[in-house]
Design a protein around this motif. Structure first.
Motif, PDB file in Angstrom:
ATOM      1  N   VAL A   1       0.834  -1.200   0.000  1.00 22.54           N
ATOM      2  CA  VAL A   1       0.000   0.000   0.000  1.00 22.54           C
ATOM      3  C   VAL A   1       0.869   1.251   0.000  1.00 22.54           C
ATOM      4  CG1 VAL A   1      -1.647   1.337   1.376  1.00 22.54           C
ATOM      5  CG2 VAL A   1      -2.035  -1.104   0.990  1.00 22.54           C
ATOM      6  N   ALA A   2       1.984   1.203   0.716  1.00 22.55           N
ATOM      7  CA  ALA A   2       2.902   2.346   0.692  1.00 22.55           C
ATOM      8  C   ALA A   2       3.383   2.605  -0.731  1.00 22.55           C
ATOM      9  CB  ALA A   2       4.089   2.071   1.611  1.00 22.55           C
ATOM     10  N   ARG A   3       3.677   1.535  -1.469  1.00 26.14           N
ATOM     11  CA  ARG A   3       4.124   1.683  -2.848  1.00 26.14           C
ATOM     12  C   ARG A   3       3.021   2.303  -3.699  1.00 26.14           C
ATOM     13  NH1 ARG A   3       5.175  -3.633  -4.370  1.00 26.14           N
ATOM     14  NH2 ARG A   3       6.840  -3.546  -2.814  1.00 26.14           N
ATOM     15  N   ILE A   4       1.772   1.881  -3.470  1.00 26.33           N
ATOM     16  CA  ILE A   4       0.630   2.430  -4.213  1.00 26.33           C
ATOM     17  C   ILE A   4       0.510   3.934  -3.979  1.00 26.33           C
ATOM     18  CG2 ILE A   4      -1.901   2.451  -4.308  1.00 26.33           C
ATOM     19  CD1 ILE A   4      -1.731  -0.603  -3.658  1.00 26.33           C
ATOM     20  N   LEU A   5       0.793   4.362  -2.753  1.00 27.52           N
ATOM     21  CA  LEU A   5       0.661   5.773  -2.388  1.00 27.52           C
ATOM     22  C   LEU A   5       1.924   6.576  -2.672  1.00 27.52           C
ATOM     23  CD1 LEU A   5      -1.233   5.385   1.023  1.00 27.52           C
ATOM     24  CD2 LEU A   5      -2.174   6.081  -1.195  1.00 27.52           C
ATOM     25  N   GLY A   6       2.948   5.906  -3.232  1.00 29.24           N
ATOM     26  CA  GLY A   6       4.185   6.609  -3.542  1.00 29.24           C
ATOM     27  C   GLY A   6       5.061   6.868  -2.344  1.00 29.24           C
ATOM     28  N   LEU A   7       4.885   6.066  -1.286  1.00 31.76           N
ATOM     29  CA  LEU A   7       5.681   6.222  -0.074  1.00 31.76           C
ATOM     30  C   LEU A   7       6.862   5.250  -0.099  1.00 31.76           C
ATOM     31  CD1 LEU A   7       2.727   6.364   2.497  1.00 31.76           C
ATOM     32  CD2 LEU A   7       4.005   8.285   1.520  1.00 31.76           C
ATOM     33  N   PRO A   8       7.944   5.580   0.604  1.00 32.15           N
ATOM     34  CA  PRO A   8       9.141   4.730   0.580  1.00 32.15           C
ATOM     35  C   PRO A   8       8.939   3.399   1.304  1.00 32.15           C
ATOM     36  CG  PRO A   8       9.649   6.967   1.351  1.00 32.15           C
ATOM     37  CD  PRO A   8       8.162   6.824   1.363  1.00 32.15           C
ATOM     38  N   TYR A   9       9.872   2.493   1.062  1.00 27.98           N
ATOM     39  CA  TYR A   9       9.965   1.211   1.779  1.00 27.98           C
ATOM     40  C   TYR A   9      10.878   1.417   2.993  1.00 27.98           C
ATOM     41  CZ  TYR A   9      11.409  -3.608   2.736  1.00 27.98           C
ATOM     42  OH  TYR A   9      11.668  -4.805   3.353  1.00 27.98           O
TER      43      TYR A   9
ATOM     44  N   ARG B   1       3.215   7.370   9.611  1.00 25.42           N
ATOM     45  CA  ARG B   1       3.437   8.818   9.532  1.00 25.42           C
ATOM     46  C   ARG B   1       2.401   9.485   8.632  1.00 25.42           C
ATOM     47  NH1 ARG B   1       9.048   7.465  10.382  1.00 25.42           N
ATOM     48  NH2 ARG B   1       9.299   6.712   8.246  1.00 25.42           N
ATOM     49  N   ALA B   2       2.105   8.856   7.509  1.00 28.21           N
ATOM     50  CA  ALA B   2       1.160   9.452   6.566  1.00 28.21           C
ATOM     51  C   ALA B   2      -0.247   9.533   7.142  1.00 28.21           C
ATOM     52  CB  ALA B   2       1.142   8.646   5.262  1.00 28.21           C
TER      53      ALA B   2
ATOM     54  N   GLY C   1      -9.325  12.282 -12.061  1.00 30.71           N
ATOM     55  CA  GLY C   1      -8.656  13.564 -11.906  1.00 30.71           C
ATOM     56  C   GLY C   1      -8.760  14.157 -10.519  1.00 30.71           C
ATOM     57  N   ARG C   2      -9.139  13.354  -9.553  1.00 25.73           N
ATOM     58  CA  ARG C   2      -9.251  13.842  -8.180  1.00 25.73           C
ATOM     59  C   ARG C   2      -7.930  13.643  -7.447  1.00 25.73           C
ATOM     60  NH1 ARG C   2     -12.168  10.716  -5.176  1.00 25.73           N
ATOM     61  NH2 ARG C   2     -12.654   9.032  -6.644  1.00 25.73           N
ATOM     62  N   PRO C   3      -7.554  14.572  -6.563  1.00 27.86           N
ATOM     63  CA  PRO C   3      -6.343  14.370  -5.764  1.00 27.86           C
ATOM     64  C   PRO C   3      -6.558  13.214  -4.784  1.00 27.86           C
ATOM     65  CG  PRO C   3      -7.544  16.304  -4.990  1.00 27.86           C
ATOM     66  CD  PRO C   3      -8.209  15.872  -6.260  1.00 27.86           C
ATOM     67  N   VAL C   4      -5.535  12.423  -4.573  1.00 26.25           N
ATOM     68  CA  VAL C   4      -5.630  11.305  -3.638  1.00 26.25           C
ATOM     69  C   VAL C   4      -5.336  11.807  -2.224  1.00 26.25           C
ATOM     70  CG1 VAL C   4      -4.659   9.076  -2.957  1.00 26.25           C
ATOM     71  CG2 VAL C   4      -4.943   9.623  -5.380  1.00 26.25           C
ATOM     72  N   PRO C   5      -6.313  11.703  -1.316  1.00 29.30           N
ATOM     73  CA  PRO C   5      -6.086  12.144   0.066  1.00 29.30           C
ATOM     74  C   PRO C   5      -5.233  11.100   0.806  1.00 29.30           C
ATOM     75  CG  PRO C   5      -8.271  11.202  -0.141  1.00 29.30           C
ATOM     76  CD  PRO C   5      -7.667  11.177  -1.517  1.00 29.30           C
ATOM     77  N   VAL C   6      -3.930  11.213   0.677  1.00 31.46           N
ATOM     78  CA  VAL C   6      -3.015  10.189   1.185  1.00 31.46           C
ATOM     79  C   VAL C   6      -3.231   9.932   2.673  1.00 31.46           C
ATOM     80  CG1 VAL C   6      -0.589   9.616   1.589  1.00 31.46           C
ATOM     81  CG2 VAL C   6      -1.291  10.627  -0.590  1.00 31.46           C
ATOM     82  N   ALA C   7      -3.430  10.973   3.451  1.00 28.70           N
ATOM     83  CA  ALA C   7      -3.609  10.798   4.895  1.00 28.70           C
ATOM     84  C   ALA C   7      -4.863   9.977   5.196  1.00 28.70           C
ATOM     85  CB  ALA C   7      -3.689  12.156   5.590  1.00 28.70           C
TER      86      ALA C   7
ATOM     87  N   LEU D   1       1.568  -9.350  22.237  1.00 26.73           N
ATOM     88  CA  LEU D   1       1.834  -8.901  20.879  1.00 26.73           C
ATOM     89  C   LEU D   1       3.316  -9.055  20.564  1.00 26.73           C
ATOM     90  CD1 LEU D   1      -0.215  -5.569  20.602  1.00 26.73           C
ATOM     91  CD2 LEU D   1      -0.978  -7.921  20.219  1.00 26.73           C
ATOM     92  N   GLY D   2       3.634  -9.398  19.315  1.00 31.20           N
ATOM     93  CA  GLY D   2       5.023  -9.517  18.916  1.00 31.20           C
ATOM     94  C   GLY D   2       5.168  -9.269  17.431  1.00 31.20           C
ATOM     95  N   GLY D   3       6.403  -8.971  16.995  1.00 30.96           N
ATOM     96  CA  GLY D   3       6.661  -8.723  15.584  1.00 30.96           C
ATOM     97  C   GLY D   3       6.763  -7.235  15.284  1.00 30.96           C
ATOM     98  N   GLY D   4       7.392  -6.916  14.175  1.00 32.45           N
ATOM     99  CA  GLY D   4       7.679  -5.531  13.847  1.00 32.45           C
ATOM    100  C   GLY D   4       6.471  -4.639  13.669  1.00 32.45           C
ATOM    101  N   VAL D   5       5.340  -5.184  13.214  1.00 32.21           N
ATOM    102  CA  VAL D   5       4.150  -4.361  12.995  1.00 32.21           C
ATOM    103  C   VAL D   5       3.574  -3.849  14.311  1.00 32.21           C
ATOM    104  CG1 VAL D   5       1.819  -4.333  11.968  1.00 32.21           C
ATOM    105  CG2 VAL D   5       3.669  -5.498  10.808  1.00 32.21           C
ATOM    106  N   VAL D   6       3.997  -4.440  15.435  1.00 32.45           N
ATOM    107  CA  VAL D   6       3.555  -3.951  16.749  1.00 32.45           C
ATOM    108  C   VAL D   6       4.023  -2.516  16.968  1.00 32.45           C
ATOM    109  CG1 VAL D   6       3.781  -4.335  19.245  1.00 32.45           C
ATOM    110  CG2 VAL D   6       3.446  -6.267  17.711  1.00 32.45           C
ATOM    111  N   ALA D   7       5.045  -2.103  16.217  1.00 34.73           N
ATOM    112  CA  ALA D   7       5.502  -0.709  16.331  1.00 34.73           C
ATOM    113  C   ALA D   7       4.466   0.271  15.799  1.00 34.73           C
ATOM    114  CB  ALA D   7       6.816  -0.539  15.582  1.00 34.73           C
ATOM    115  N   ASN D   8       3.476  -0.224  15.046  1.00 31.84           N
ATOM    116  CA  ASN D   8       2.438   0.648  14.506  1.00 31.84           C
ATOM    117  C   ASN D   8       1.603   1.236  15.635  1.00 31.84           C
ATOM    118  OD1 ASN D   8      -0.539   0.992  13.440  1.00 31.84           O
ATOM    119  ND2 ASN D   8       0.811   1.172  11.670  1.00 31.84           N
TER     120      ASN D   8
END
Length: 354
Positions: A178-186, A194-195, A243-249, A281-288
């Protein structure tokens, strides 16, 4: 042996981890990440990961021993991730661990990566008191780039049951896509987080996979995030075509909310159904941030005790493998020997390989 001194090696994906623990006391936690190399490709490249492990393993070992102030002769045992994970990456760690075991004569334990994420909760960074012993049984929700799993942990070193897992994309993979779809970095997890700040999680209602009654009969504790990723892609594509702007947030917030709701709905259901009022809870996504906040809300409402390891121990690391190794030594479990191999699909029921 009440507090064995164990060195753990973790190379299941893109982080080379070497940790040293004395029982549940964390003495060293060295992590060398190859994430920047993978960022150029928008995701983990197995061959790149394996090569990075080869380059990082020896310096990481030396640094961990120096940080802990010990030598190989002081250790009681070695532990290494035997699986699951990327086959080539796992082979680097397993090979290094076998070499060390042969050279030192130390017993070697091949440990399950997923169980390691549960073991991480027993440790605390230097200067902090180790956490209380894990109350068992407990439900564990493990969420990372490669795994999304619900476990029933009756005993950390002898009895772990898989209740459910992802049937397609793991949650972390969905964040990256999804980050790639929105043009956000890996990597996508922290970028989506953050977005999403300032976005309205209710502005766009994205689907919650495998939560309809017709799905719960067969997949009550399983996860699916592929459809959610596709729904985000189609929404963004339609907005751009019109032609609509994508509301990334708003997109990021809505997507993040959908993931968090699915994860916690199923985790709380597992606690209630099993009569186990404890969730780890465990794993890196827990940082979310939203995943942690919703976990606190849902667990408080259901009377479930929530445990979350320090964020520094949620991502892949060698200390969590060492912690499980120390538990195996304390329990008197026999070592794995030198005949086992890296197993990219090692089932979670195999806490330690034979």
């Amino acid at each position: 042996m009440s507090a064995p001194l164990v060195l753990g090696i973790e190379t299941s994906c893109d982080e080379t981890g070497v940790g040293i623990v004395r029982g549940r006391e964390l003495l060293a936690n060295v992590i060398s990440s190859s994430m920047e190399e993978h960022a150029r490709y928008g995701g983990v490249v197995p061959e790149v990961a394996a090569r990075a492990h080869l380059e990082a393993i020896e310096p990481a070992l030396r640094q961990a021993l120096e940080t802990a102030g010990i030598g190989f002769g002081d250790l009681d045992a070695l532990a290494v991730t035997a699986g699951p994970g990327l086959a080539g990456a796992l082979m680097v760690g397993v090979g290094a661990a076998k070499g060390l075991a042969t050279a030192t004569g130390l017993p070697l334990y091949g440990v399950n990566h997923l169980v390691g994420h549960v073991g991480a909760d027993l440790l605390r960074p230097p200067g902090e008191e180790p956490s209380p012993p894990l109350d068992e049984p407990t439900i564990a929700l493990l969420v990372s780039g490669g795994h999304t799993s619900l476990l029933l942990v009756r005993d950390l070193v002898t009895d772990v049951e898989l209740l459910g897992e992802t049937i397609d994309d793991a949650a972390g993979e969905a964040f990256d896509k999804v980050a790639r779809i929105l043009g956000l970095p890996y990597p996508g997890g922290p970028e989506i987080d953050r977005a999403a700040v300032g976005g309205d999680p209710a502005a766009i209602r994205f689907p919650r996979g495998l939560t309809q009654q017709k799905d719960l009969d067969r997949h009550r504790y399983d996860f699916s995030f592929s459809g959610l990723k596709t729904a985000v892609a189609r929404w963004v594509e339609r907005a751009r075509d019109e032609g609509r702007p994508v509301p990334v947030a708003d997109v990021a917030a809505g997507f993040r909310e959908a993931v968090a709701e699915v994860l916690l709905t199923k985790a709380v259901a597992a606690c209630v159904d099993s009569g186990v009022p404890r969730l780890l809870l465990g794993g890196g996504v827990v940082a979310n941030a939203r995943v942690r906040a919703l976990a606190e809300e849902r667990c408080a409402a259901a009377g479930i005790a929530l445990r979350v390891p320090p964020l520094s121990l949620c991502t892949d690391n060698g200390a969590m493998i060492a912690a499980v190794g120390a538990g195996l030594v304390t329990a008197g479990r026999p070592p794995s020997g030198l005949s086992f191999g890296a197993d990219s699909t090692l089932p979670v029921t195999d806490v330690a390989v034979r």
